[in-house]
Design a protein around this motif. Sequence first.
Motif, PDB file in Angstrom:
ATOM      1  N   TYR A 112       0.842  -1.209   0.000  1.00 34.88           N
ATOM      2  CA  TYR A 112       0.000   0.000   0.000  1.00 34.88           C
ATOM      3  C   TYR A 112       0.878   1.261   0.000  1.00 34.88           C
ATOM      4  N   LYS A 161       3.386  -3.970  -8.512  1.00 29.17           N
ATOM      5  CA  LYS A 161       2.867  -3.069  -9.553  1.00 29.17           C
ATOM      6  C   LYS A 161       2.019  -3.849 -10.545  1.00 29.17           C
ATOM      7  N   TRP A 193      -1.034  -0.987 -10.630  1.00 30.80           N
ATOM      8  CA  TRP A 193      -0.735   0.412 -10.358  1.00 30.80           C
ATOM      9  C   TRP A 193      -0.685   1.189 -11.660  1.00 30.80           C
ATOM     10  N   ARG A 253      -8.914  -0.598 -14.577  1.00 25.77           N
ATOM     11  CA  ARG A 253      -8.621  -1.766 -13.751  1.00 25.77           C
ATOM     12  C   ARG A 253      -9.803  -2.737 -13.771  1.00 25.77           C
ATOM     13  N   TYR A 259      -1.288  -5.597  -8.602  1.00 24.08           N
ATOM     14  CA  TYR A 259      -2.342  -4.694  -8.153  1.00 24.08           C
ATOM     15  C   TYR A 259      -2.690  -3.620  -9.179  1.00 24.08           C
ATOM     16  N   ASN A 273       2.289   6.356  -7.158  1.00 24.24           N
ATOM     17  CA  ASN A 273       1.328   7.344  -7.652  1.00 24.24           C
ATOM     18  C   ASN A 273       1.841   8.771  -7.466  1.00 24.24           C
ATOM     19  N   GLU A 325       2.462   1.673  -3.386  1.00 22.29           N
ATOM     20  CA  GLU A 325       1.536   2.184  -4.403  1.00 22.29           C
ATOM     21  C   GLU A 325       1.366   3.700  -4.261  1.00 22.29           C
TER      22      GLU A 325
END
Length: 199
Positions: free
Chosen positions: A10, A40, A45, A52, A43, A17, A13
């Motif tokens: 988390y 990456k 990213w 997604r 999930y 970002n 990520e």
Amino acid sequence: MPKARNENSYKAEELFNAGISLVEIASQLSVPEGTVRRWKHTYGWGLKESERSDKIKANVRKKKKGKRGAPKGSRNAAGHGAPVGNQNARKHGLFSRYLPKETLAIIEEMSQDPLDLLWDQIQIANAGIIRAQQIMYVKDKDDKTKSKIEKKRGNVSGEKWEIQYAWDKQGSFLQAQAKAQAELRNLIKQYDEMLNKNW
């Protein structure tokens, strides 16, 4: 049961970002770069929420296309074809026949990334070296350990003792430590080569 998402993923990520590179993220979180790359990809990213969900729906559609199960009329469809206890379809079928359940559980939790596996070995080797400091501790030059190794009963009674003097204990410790540190150096060198090769 799916594996719980790692807490660091988390944080990674959020950093991604924010525009930070994968190499820098790995450095900041003290995790292998391969792990950050895997997060990456896993999930998604960098994808918008709609992209997604579209990607997930597309994968679900691909999977549903083929028919599942045995063809109609097959003995396997009735459950007669495979011998009882056949593990061929399982991921670790061979292992499940020979390894205890606890060992299988550990294998299933382990990462499949060779770089992560090597990093785990490095950490275990280093922890072993540190732990040995406490176990093999020699207080001073007069330190000795006396251990009973045999007790005789019957017509002839007596005991046999083994005494380890400080120089014996220290010498054994230094030899064992040198071997462990050489192995740790080799693991670190191998890790560095693999990391730079995949750079």
